[in-house]
Scaffold this motif. Structure first.
Motif, short mmCIF file in Angstrom:
data_model
loop_
_atom_site.label_atom_id
_atom_site.label_comp_id
_atom_site.label_asym_id
_atom_site.label_seq_id
_atom_site.Cartn_x
_atom_site.Cartn_y
_atom_site.Cartn_z
N GLY A 33 -1.28 2.84 4.35
CA GLY A 33 -0.26 3.31 3.43
C GLY A 33 -0.58 4.65 2.80
O GLY A 33 -1.28 5.49 3.37
N ARG A 34 -0.07 4.85 1.60
CA ARG A 34 -0.42 6.04 0.81
C ARG A 34 -1.71 5.78 0.04
O ARG A 34 -2.44 6.70 -0.32
CB ARG A 34 0.70 6.35 -0.20
CG ARG A 34 2.02 6.63 0.47
CD ARG A 34 3.16 6.80 -0.50
NE ARG A 34 4.37 6.99 0.28
CZ ARG A 34 4.73 8.14 0.83
NH1 ARG A 34 3.97 9.21 0.66
NH2 ARG A 34 5.82 8.24 1.55
N ASN A 35 -1.96 4.50 -0.20
CA ASN A 35 -3.06 4.08 -1.05
C ASN A 35 -4.42 4.53 -0.52
O ASN A 35 -5.26 5.01 -1.26
CB ASN A 35 -2.98 2.56 -1.19
CG ASN A 35 -4.02 2.00 -2.12
OD1 ASN A 35 -4.50 0.90 -1.90
ND2 ASN A 35 -4.38 2.72 -3.15
N GLY A 57 -18.05 -1.21 5.94
CA GLY A 57 -16.90 -2.11 6.02
C GLY A 57 -15.58 -1.38 6.18
O GLY A 57 -15.53 -0.21 6.57
N SER A 58 -14.50 -2.08 5.88
CA SER A 58 -13.14 -1.53 6.01
C SER A 58 -12.51 -1.39 4.63
O SER A 58 -12.52 -2.34 3.83
CB SER A 58 -12.26 -2.46 6.85
OG SER A 58 -12.86 -2.76 8.08
N LEU A 59 -11.95 -0.23 4.35
CA LEU A 59 -11.27 -0.01 3.08
C LEU A 59 -9.92 -0.71 3.04
O LEU A 59 -9.39 -1.00 1.97
CB LEU A 59 -11.10 1.48 2.82
CG LEU A 59 -12.38 2.24 2.48
CD1 LEU A 59 -12.14 3.73 2.49
CD2 LEU A 59 -12.92 1.79 1.13
N LYS A 60 -9.35 -0.94 4.19
CA LYS A 60 -8.14 -1.74 4.30
C LYS A 60 -8.33 -2.72 5.44
O LYS A 60 -8.53 -2.33 6.59
CB LYS A 60 -6.90 -0.87 4.55
CG LYS A 60 -6.36 -0.20 3.30
CD LYS A 60 -5.85 -1.21 2.28
CE LYS A 60 -5.33 -0.55 1.02
NZ LYS A 60 -4.92 -1.53 0.00
N PRO A 99 5.97 10.64 6.67
CA PRO A 99 4.88 11.56 6.32
C PRO A 99 4.15 11.13 5.05
O PRO A 99 4.74 10.54 4.15
CB PRO A 99 5.60 12.90 6.12
CG PRO A 99 7.02 12.54 5.81
CD PRO A 99 7.29 11.29 6.58
N GLY A 100 2.86 11.42 5.01
CA GLY A 100 2.05 11.05 3.86
C GLY A 100 1.39 9.71 3.98
O GLY A 100 0.54 9.35 3.16
N VAL A 101 1.79 8.94 4.99
CA VAL A 101 1.23 7.62 5.22
C VAL A 101 0.21 7.69 6.35
O VAL A 101 0.46 8.34 7.37
CB VAL A 101 2.34 6.60 5.54
CG1 VAL A 101 1.78 5.28 6.03
CG2 VAL A 101 3.22 6.39 4.31
N SER A 160 0.80 -1.23 0.00
CA SER A 160 0.00 0.00 0.00
C SER A 160 0.82 1.27 0.00
O SER A 160 0.30 2.35 0.25
CB SER A 160 -0.95 -0.01 1.20
OG SER A 160 -1.82 -1.11 1.14
N GLY A 161 2.13 1.17 -0.24
CA GLY A 161 2.96 2.36 -0.37
C GLY A 161 3.46 2.92 0.95
O GLY A 161 3.90 4.07 1.01
N GLN A 162 3.47 2.09 2.02
CA GLN A 162 3.91 2.61 3.32
C GLN A 162 5.41 2.50 3.54
O GLN A 162 5.91 2.97 4.55
CB GLN A 162 3.17 1.91 4.47
CG GLN A 162 3.24 0.39 4.49
CD GLN A 162 2.09 -0.24 3.75
OE1 GLN A 162 2.04 -0.17 2.55
NE2 GLN A 162 1.18 -0.87 4.47
N ALA A 163 6.13 1.91 2.61
CA ALA A 163 7.58 1.70 2.81
C ALA A 163 8.41 2.37 1.73
O ALA A 163 9.55 1.96 1.49
CB ALA A 163 7.90 0.21 2.89
N VAL A 164 7.86 3.38 1.05
CA VAL A 164 8.63 4.15 0.07
C VAL A 164 8.66 5.62 0.51
O VAL A 164 7.78 6.09 1.21
CB VAL A 164 8.02 4.03 -1.35
CG1 VAL A 164 8.17 2.63 -1.88
CG2 VAL A 164 6.55 4.46 -1.36
#
Length: 958
Positions: A490-492, A481-484, A524-526, A89-93
């Motif tokens: 993440g960023r997603n 529900g839950s989106l994740k 930041p951004g996550v 989900s883009g949390q490690a970039v």
């Protein structure tokens, strides 16, 4: 080896230059990077986002993390942490500073007879479970990536999985934690003094946490929302349930860290309460007529009855139907058929049977395409689970080249599963994703939907945006529900957190983030991101580079097994760099950067690649990056180097003779000068030559011997009275003919002598080859990219073996595993065996084994692993010795033919963990490749020789 230049540092913005200068005092030069190659290599993870860090640091200790974070605070430079980089989900970039943990943080300890386990973040999830095997326990989280994902990421994302549900995830099973916060403050939640000191020194901070809790608890509607949202899987936003589940600030902080994705602090250690690993399991693949029927079946099940219920739509099944071992009936299913893969577990067989009966009773009213049938046979139920595990990789394999694979992750209340799943399918069709697949952990209402997207085409972006908006409305507004569900925000999904939670909860999350990280410097951004379009930015393009590697999805599953992972680059990183190089060549853009990448790639990407191909064994798509590196080497062949290669091939007999002579001279010098002086002289010579001279080591062998049989025709050496001796063609490889034993090896005979001794005792009739000394399998040329020369030598050898084996009638035995592996790949007219397989298949009942009481070490070479010989290797070794040690964390030894001499750091890095894994009473090691045995001996301190010596020592004629 970092290629950082002064100009790289000068290009950094001023705060980053200052930060670089500060961390250079605590992070050595080989663990910090700001050059174009390494920042790009580490910038890519498994997600569909691309952000290139300005600086990459490999941190190894809590003290280093503390200094990095304090420098981050001083210069206002953001920091992001990464373990394996398998998150989606883009949390490690990041485009700032990336702190990489992979390759270190490997400490662990078992507490309370396995009821608790203490883990550092660099441990792979499957390794943690391996540590717990003897206690019949495991960690709670069980993501599909558990063989590759690391504990740090699993805790930071609150990963769950197929059997974990909401009861056994990290949030529910965390016992204690060591945390380093953004200002460098450390907290050990299991240490009373640490907790007391923290509460006193951070009173204002703790007060803010308490204020948030009081506000939540004073709002019954918000409390009810939190309780409701965590009845199903939910990793969207922060773990607000910590505020309603606990009153102690330490417990609240500990549980807030779970799922915080590195935005609140760094988890340097976590203690889990473990769960029972039941020994008895059974699975059934149940086929229903359509999705609705399958979902209705799920709604009748619960975790008291089944451990897992995995939903797979027809499209997902279609991606797997042609794979080896798949049931034939998959191909004949209707277009609407849907599968439900169910697993039940129990402490004993009787309990398991009860569970199976319960399932049958619960589902009897819902018609199935085939009768429900469970299997408790391990090989059979593992094959069924391979269908489920192979779906996501299969999509990656069949996608249009250049597109990326996107996997979304939502959860619905289980009572709405049927209606919600059908509605989700309608949305996917609406936005023209007809090939998108739907599958997932249906027992938890958790669905994954997977589709391919080419972000290189701007016109496709509105389509993706529309899809995500409609899906968000469906999940949140229509079904609550839950989106994740388990992949992290993440960023997603950061721009959608407020939509899911509501304004008040989102404001509380922002206050929570500000309390922990007031300068917004931690990832930041996550999770928190007020830019509504951020999920559409920095999307990753997937340019084509070469057919061998084009299907790569950047999942990172290749990394743990890679020989050079802790020295230079991993397969994923090599592919990332090559894709960039090929794209720059196609577009003609940034010629200076292209030139730099090509130049800098040579050492980390080419020279330190062992080309062992083990990456293909863990890659879901079977990509062999080693083959690609061989291709790159072939592209650098010049007329001069080709002439040299051909000359060596044409004079193979002379080459091996020179090798034997040279090794004999060196061995004589070793005996005359002694080890210390010999090491000093050879290291000095290598240094003066600029590393051009291969590095000598104390386990360098003396010259080998060419076995001599009076006739090359069949000659019975010993038949043990048998009227029909086993005829076998024995081909000693050029390696074993050239390299003999080392000074300190336990058995000083040539390998061929030991091999012939074993064959003689077994009553074999040995057939030799004429002009043997000029023959070779071609492997030395193949590994260096001289493919035509390699194939010519292979053909020459195959013709000789075909004639000697009665036109392929008799088995052919080669005493070196890597050579035999190449022979099997290119020779199809022969029955080919290396020593372990030949002994296992033919000699176990022809020899009398006496099991030695000694403890031995066993190294299964990469070629033997690829030939699926690991179990046979162990069986043969255990027939000879009572205790056999097979270090789990040692894969390819990294000697890689001659690279153990020319690039000894590769061998050293690959075997860094070997010595500590061997018990003190282990005095001998065995393998089946002479060069590998040199490196193994050097880095273990004990003699490694061919397993043939062990078999010869422990057997007699029957």
């Amino acid at each position: 080896m970092s290629q950082v230049l002064l100009e790289d540092i000068a290009r950094l913005p001023k705060p980053f230059q200052d930060f670089w200068e500060r961390v250079s005092h605590c992070i050595p030069v080989n663990r910090r990077f700001c050059d174009p190659l390494y920042t790009l290599a580490y910038g890519i993870d498994a997600s569909f986002y691309r952000l290139i860090p300005k600086i990459v640091l490999k941190a190894r200790t809590p003290e280093e993390i503390t200094k990095i974070l304090r420098a981050s605070q001083e210069y206002k430079v953001p920091v992001t942490f990464r373990t394996a980089g398998t998150s989606l989900s883009g949390q490690a970039v990041t485009d700032s500073v990336l702190v990489v943990l992979q390759g270190a943080w490997r400490g662990h300890s078992i507490l309370d007879e396995g009821e608790k386990i203490v883990l550092e973040p660099g441990i792979v999830g499957a390794e943690a479970n391996r540590f717990l095997t003897q206690y019949a326990r495991k960690i709670g989280p069980d993501p599909a990536s558990i063989d590759h994902a690391m504990i740090g990421g699993m805790a930071a994302n609150n990963a769950s999985g197929m059997c974990c549900g909401t009861a056994d995830n990290s949030y529910k099973t965390v016992a204690e934690m060591k945390i380093i916060f953004g200002d460098g403050t450390m907290l050990d939640t299991g240490n009373l003094k640490s907790c007391s000191d923290f509460l006193n020194s951070k009173a204002e901070w703790v007060s803010k946490i308490s204020e948030i809790r009081d506000e939540i608890m004073s709002d019954p509607q918000l409390v009810e929302l939190i309780h409701r949202k965590y009845k199903i899987k939910n990793t969207t936003g922060y773990s607000l349930n910590a505020f309603v589940d606990f009153t102690d600030p330490i417990e609240i902080i500990k549980h807030l860290m779970i799922g915080s994705e590195g935005t609140l602090g760094f988890i340097s250690e976590i203690t889990y309460n473990t769960v029972i690993e039941h020994a008895h399991k059974a699975s059934a693949l149940i086929i229903y007529a359509d999705m609705e029927q399958a979902c209705l079946a799920v709604q009748k099940l619960d975790r008291e009855t089944v451990s897992a219920a995995e939903l797979m739509d027809r499209i997902s099944l279609k991606t797997m139907e042609d794979k080896p071992g798949m049931p034939e009936y998959l191909k004949a299913l209707s277009p609407t058929a849907t599968a439900l893969l169910i697993e039940v577990r129990g402490a004993d067989h009787e309990f398991l049977e009860q569970k199976i009966k319960q399932v049958a009773d619960l589902l009897k009213e819902i018609p199935t395409v085939f009768p429900i049938s469970f299997t408790a046979v391990k090989a059979e139920y593992e094959n069924l689970w391979n269908i489920r595990k192979g779906i996501f990789p299969a999509v990656g394999a069949i996608r249009e080249l250049g597109t990326g694979v996107i996997i979304e992750d939502v959860a619905f209340p289980k009572e709405n599963l049927a209606e919600a799943t059908l509605a989700l399918r309608e949305i996917l069709d609406k936005y023209a994703y007809p090939d998108a697949i739907i599958y997932g952990h249906a027992l938890d209402g958790n669905l994954h939907f997977v589709f391919t997207q080419d972000f290189g085409h701007s016109e496709d972006l509105p389509r993706y945006e529309g899809l995500m908006r409609d899906v968000s409305d469906l999940v949140v507004s229509r079904f609550g529900g839950s989106l994740k569900a388990e992949h992290g925000t993440g960023r997603n999904m950061a721009p959608f957190v407020e939509q899911e939670w509501g304004k008040k909860a989102y404001i509380l999350m922002k206050r929570l983030k500000a309390a922990f990280d007031p300068e917004n410097l931690l990832n930041p951004g996550v999770i928190i991101n007020d830019d509504p379009h951020s999920y559409l930015e920095n999307l990753k393009n997937m340019p084509q580079a070469h057919k061998i590697i084009d299907t790569c999805t950047n999942c990172g599953f290749c990394q743990n097994i890679c020989t050079s992972k802790n020295l230079t680059l991993t397969p994923r990183q090599r592919i990332v760099i090559q894709r960039e190089i090929q794209e720059l060549k196609r577009t003609g853009q940034e010629p200076e950067r292209l030139s730099r990448l090509e130049k800098d790639f040579d050492y980390p990407g080419n020279k330190t690649c062992a080309v062992d191909g083990l990456c293909a064994t863990t890659c879901p798509l079977g990509i062999n990056t080693g083959d690609y590196v061989k291709f790159l080497r072939s592209q650098s062949v010049t007329p001069t180097t080709r002439w040299v290669a051909e000359s060596l091939a044409n004079h193979m007999g002379g080459v091996t003779s020179v090798m034997r002579l040279g090794l004999g001279v060196v061995n004589g010098a070793h005996g005359l000068l002694g080890t210390k002086l010999m090491e000093s002289l050879t290291q000095g010579a290598r240094k003066i030559s600029g590393n051009a001279i291969p590095l000598w080591n104390p386990w360098m062998p003396k010259g080998g011997k060419v076995p001599f049989l009076k006739e090359h025709k069949a000659k019975t050496l010993h038949t043990n009275g048998s009227s029909s001796p086993l005829k076998v063609v024995y081909f000693p490889s050029c390696i074993s003919r050239s390299m003999g034993t080392a000074k300190n090896d336990r058995d000083q005979r040539a390998l061929s002598e030991a091999m012939l001794s074993v064959l003689t005792k077994a009553g074999c009739e040995v057939i030799s080859l004429p002009k043997m000394n000029g023959l070779c399998c071609g492997m030395p040329w193949e590994s260096k990219g001289f493919f035509e020369t390699a194939d010519r030598k292979s053909k020459e050898l195959e013709e000789a073996l075909f004639a000697a084996s009665g036109e392929g009638s008799y088995p052919v035995l080669c005493d070196t595993s890597p050579c035999l592996y190449r022979m099997k790949r290119v020779m199809h007219s022969l029955k080919l065996y290396e020593p372990v397989e030949f002994i296992y298949d033919f000699l176990l009942d022809r020899l009398a084994f006496t099991q030695s009481k000694e403890t031995i070490a066993l190294h299964v070479t990469c070629s033997s692993i690829k030939m699926n010989l690991k179990e046979k290797f162990y069986t043969v070794a255990h027939a000879c010795a009572e205790e056999v040690i097979m270090p789990e964390d040692v894969h390819c030894c990294g000697f890689a033919g001659d690279r153990g001499f020319t690039f000894p750091e590769l061998n050293r890095s690959a075997l860094a963990a070997l010595k500590e894994t061997l018990p003190d009473n282990c005095r001998a090691g065995y393998s089946n490749s002479r060069t590998c045995e040199i490196g193994l001996s050097l880095h273990s301190g004990i003699s490694y020789q061919s397993i043939v010596y062990l078999v010869d020592k422990c057997t007699k004629s029957i």
